[in-house]
Design a protein around this motif. Structure first.
Motif, PDB file in Angstrom:
ATOM      1  N   MET A  47      27.824  34.240 -16.316  1.00 55.07           N
ATOM      2  CA  MET A  47      28.911  33.892 -17.235  1.00 55.07           C
ATOM      3  C   MET A  47      29.061  34.976 -18.287  1.00 55.07           C
ATOM      4  SD  MET A  47      29.088  30.535 -19.705  1.00 55.07           S
ATOM      5  CE  MET A  47      30.516  30.107 -20.685  1.00 55.07           C
ATOM      6  N   GLN A  48      27.948  35.418 -18.857  1.00 51.24           N
ATOM      7  CA  GLN A  48      27.983  36.422 -19.920  1.00 51.24           C
ATOM      8  C   GLN A  48      28.528  37.753 -19.417  1.00 51.24           C
ATOM      9  OE1 GLN A  48      24.018  36.554 -21.586  1.00 51.24           O
ATOM     10  NE2 GLN A  48      23.960  34.331 -21.898  1.00 51.24           N
ATOM     11  N   MET A  49      28.295  38.073 -18.148  1.00 50.26           N
ATOM     12  CA  MET A  49      28.779  39.311 -17.548  1.00 50.26           C
ATOM     13  C   MET A  49      30.303  39.413 -17.568  1.00 50.26           C
ATOM     14  SD  MET A  49      26.235  39.344 -14.256  1.00 50.26           S
ATOM     15  CE  MET A  49      27.171  40.575 -13.345  1.00 50.26           C
TER      16      MET A  49
ATOM     17  N   LEU B  98      32.239  38.982 -19.970  1.00 50.78           N
ATOM     18  CA  LEU B  98      32.712  39.511 -21.238  1.00 50.78           C
ATOM     19  C   LEU B  98      32.552  41.032 -21.290  1.00 50.78           C
ATOM     20  CD1 LEU B  98      32.415  36.418 -21.768  1.00 50.78           C
ATOM     21  CD2 LEU B  98      31.929  37.035 -24.141  1.00 50.78           C
ATOM     22  N   GLU B  99      32.916  41.603 -22.432  1.00 50.49           N
ATOM     23  CA  GLU B  99      32.892  43.057 -22.584  1.00 50.49           C
ATOM     24  C   GLU B  99      31.480  43.607 -22.770  1.00 50.49           C
ATOM     25  OE1 GLU B  99      36.981  44.176 -24.794  1.00 50.49           O
ATOM     26  OE2 GLU B  99      35.782  42.652 -25.822  1.00 50.49           O
ATOM     27  N   GLY B 100      30.587  42.802 -23.322  1.00 49.60           N
ATOM     28  CA  GLY B 100      29.224  43.258 -23.541  1.00 49.60           C
ATOM     29  C   GLY B 100      28.416  42.193 -24.238  1.00 49.60           C
ATOM     30  N   SER B 101      27.180  42.531 -24.595  1.00 50.93           N
ATOM     31  CA  SER B 101      26.255  41.564 -25.181  1.00 50.93           C
ATOM     32  C   SER B 101      25.420  42.219 -26.276  1.00 50.93           C
ATOM     33  CB  SER B 101      25.326  41.000 -24.098  1.00 50.93           C
ATOM     34  OG  SER B 101      24.307  40.196 -24.657  1.00 50.93           O
ATOM     35  N   GLU B 102      25.125  41.444 -27.306  1.00 51.42           N
ATOM     36  CA  GLU B 102      24.215  41.922 -28.348  1.00 51.42           C
ATOM     37  C   GLU B 102      22.823  42.212 -27.792  1.00 51.42           C
ATOM     38  OE1 GLU B 102      26.069  39.774 -32.353  1.00 51.42           O
ATOM     39  OE2 GLU B 102      24.199  39.029 -31.489  1.00 51.42           O
ATOM     40  N   GLU B 103      22.510  41.663 -26.625  1.00 54.04           N
ATOM     41  CA  GLU B 103      21.210  41.903 -26.019  1.00 54.04           C
ATOM     42  C   GLU B 103      21.063  43.346 -25.564  1.00 54.04           C
ATOM     43  OE1 GLU B 103      18.168  39.637 -22.964  1.00 54.04           O
ATOM     44  OE2 GLU B 103      20.324  39.462 -22.599  1.00 54.04           O
ATOM     45  N   ALA B 104      22.170  44.000 -25.254  1.00 54.01           N
ATOM     46  CA  ALA B 104      22.113  45.367 -24.724  1.00 54.01           C
ATOM     47  C   ALA B 104      23.301  46.168 -25.255  1.00 54.01           C
ATOM     48  CB  ALA B 104      22.104  45.354 -23.205  1.00 54.01           C
ATOM     49  N   PRO B 105      23.250  46.588 -26.519  1.00 58.65           N
ATOM     50  CA  PRO B 105      24.369  47.344 -27.087  1.00 58.65           C
ATOM     51  C   PRO B 105      24.684  48.583 -26.253  1.00 58.65           C
ATOM     52  CG  PRO B 105      22.834  46.675 -28.811  1.00 58.65           C
ATOM     53  CD  PRO B 105      22.174  46.345 -27.497  1.00 58.65           C
ATOM     54  N   GLY B 106      25.949  48.791 -26.022  1.00 58.45           N
ATOM     55  CA  GLY B 106      26.388  49.954 -25.261  1.00 58.45           C
ATOM     56  C   GLY B 106      26.479  49.739 -23.767  1.00 58.45           C
TER      57      GLY B 106
ATOM     58  N   ALA C  31      28.158  48.028 -20.718  1.00 58.55           N
ATOM     59  CA  ALA C  31      29.457  47.407 -20.473  1.00 58.55           C
ATOM     60  C   ALA C  31      29.338  46.208 -19.544  1.00 58.55           C
ATOM     61  CB  ALA C  31      30.420  48.425 -19.879  1.00 58.55           C
ATOM     62  N   GLY C  32      29.875  45.073 -19.990  1.00 62.50           N
ATOM     63  CA  GLY C  32      30.061  43.949 -19.094  1.00 62.50           C
ATOM     64  C   GLY C  32      31.276  44.200 -18.210  1.00 62.50           C
ATOM     65  N   LEU C  33      31.726  43.171 -17.521  1.00 63.19           N
ATOM     66  CA  LEU C  33      32.867  43.335 -16.626  1.00 63.19           C
ATOM     67  C   LEU C  33      34.187  43.400 -17.379  1.00 63.19           C
ATOM     68  CD1 LEU C  33      31.712  40.902 -13.812  1.00 63.19           C
ATOM     69  CD2 LEU C  33      31.730  43.399 -13.728  1.00 63.19           C
ATOM     70  N   GLY C  34      34.231  42.901 -18.608  1.00 66.94           N
ATOM     71  CA  GLY C  34      35.440  42.989 -19.407  1.00 66.94           C
ATOM     72  C   GLY C  34      36.587  42.143 -18.906  1.00 66.94           C
ATOM     73  N   LEU C  35      36.300  41.108 -18.136  1.00 65.19           N
ATOM     74  CA  LEU C  35      37.359  40.221 -17.652  1.00 65.19           C
ATOM     75  C   LEU C  35      37.822  39.262 -18.741  1.00 65.19           C
ATOM     76  CD1 LEU C  35      35.880  39.501 -14.110  1.00 65.19           C
ATOM     77  CD2 LEU C  35      37.866  40.931 -14.663  1.00 65.19           C
ATOM     78  N   LEU C  36      36.982  39.041 -19.749  1.00 65.02           N
ATOM     79  CA  LEU C  36      37.348  38.255 -20.920  1.00 65.02           C
ATOM     80  C   LEU C  36      37.015  39.077 -22.166  1.00 65.02           C
ATOM     81  CD1 LEU C  36      35.880  34.769 -19.929  1.00 65.02           C
ATOM     82  CD2 LEU C  36      38.316  35.360 -20.062  1.00 65.02           C
ATOM     83  N   PRO C  37      37.925  39.163 -23.130  1.00 61.09           N
ATOM     84  CA  PRO C  37      37.629  39.897 -24.360  1.00 61.09           C
ATOM     85  C   PRO C  37      36.553  39.186 -25.177  1.00 61.09           C
ATOM     86  CG  PRO C  37      40.000  39.539 -24.094  1.00 61.09           C
ATOM     87  CD  PRO C  37      39.302  38.669 -23.096  1.00 61.09           C
ATOM     88  N   GLY C  38      35.645  39.958 -25.754  1.00 60.33           N
ATOM     89  CA  GLY C  38      34.635  39.370 -26.617  1.00 60.33           C
ATOM     90  C   GLY C  38      33.234  39.830 -26.271  1.00 60.33           C
ATOM     91  N   MET C  39      32.304  39.502 -27.170  1.00 64.24           N
ATOM     92  CA  MET C  39      30.915  39.910 -27.037  1.00 64.24           C
ATOM     93  C   MET C  39      30.006  38.686 -27.019  1.00 64.24           C
ATOM     94  SD  MET C  39      30.767  43.249 -26.891  1.00 64.24           S
ATOM     95  CE  MET C  39      29.059  43.600 -27.334  1.00 64.24           C
TER      96      MET C  39
END
Length: 221
Positions: free
Chosen positions: A85-87, A89-97, A99-107
């Protein structure tokens, strides 16, 4: 002939348990470890567990980024589970920098432990409460209870069409549906009858409705 759903085996998810649960609710499932095996499938299930960086690196090294972005654009059903689910989004505070899949805007955000408050990670059973008309929850009586294991969450600032909210120090999306994207933060395969009910709705309200639309059949309201 009904095509199988692709369960992505990229080295970052609990594939065996997910496969058993999908089959249990009657979803014909193909475990796919390379993109070429996606041919002849009708949707993608993306499990995920572990550190966001490791999960995304395993996903990208398996070559699945381009195919899942193409599938999302084409309107194929996509179902993310836990870190899956988290993938979305654009990214995660767990791993700054990273890139997630970016299918939904947000972190993706991290739970912030407070003295005397709930511990991190969020582990165990918790309630889900519906917001809007998510296909994954249609007709399900809420609050319902599901099983969670996570330290990071999708905040409510992420704009989705429908889903469910859970509270654990902060309110977060525990279920989301947005167009052809669907996801749960909890593990359906570990959430008893509620988890099976969610997977059955993915079959009946998402996969079968898409099949009817493609065949030109009337869609149930």
């Amino acid at each position: 002939m009904t095509l199988p759903v692709a369960l992505l085996d990229y080295g970052g998810g609990n594939v065996h348990s997910c496969h058993k649960a999908l089959v249990r609710v009657g979803i014909e499932t193909r475990v796919v470890s390379v993109p070429a095996e996606l041919e002849g499938t009708r949707g993608l299930v993306v499990p995920g567990q572990g550190h966001f960086r490791q999960v995304m690196e395993a996903f990208d090294s398996s070559g699945f980024r381009a195919p899942i972005l193409k599938a999302a654009t084409a309107g194929e059903p996509i179902f993310g589970i836990c870190v899956g689910m988290q993938m979305l989004l654009e990214g995660s505070e767990e791993a700054p920098g990273v890139a997630g899949l970016g299918l939904l805007p947000g972190m993706v955000k991290r739970f912030v432990p407070q003295p005397g408050a709930d511990k991190v990670p969020h582990m165990g059973w918790n309630s889900i409460d519906k917001v809007g008309d998510s296909a994954l929850l249609r007709g399900l009586v809420c609050p319902a209870y599901a099983y969670f294991v996570h330290s990071y969450y999708v905040p409510l600032t992420v704009d989705v069409e429908a889903g469910a909210i859970t509270e654990y120090g902060a309110a977060f999306w525990s279920v989301l549906s947005h167009g052809n994207l669907h996801a749960t933060q909890f593990h359906p395969e570990k959430s008893g009858e509620v988890g099976m009910a969610v997977l059955r709705r993915f079959k009946e309200q998402v996969l079968e409705q898409q099949e009817k639309a493609q065949n030109g059949d009337p869609i149930a309201g």
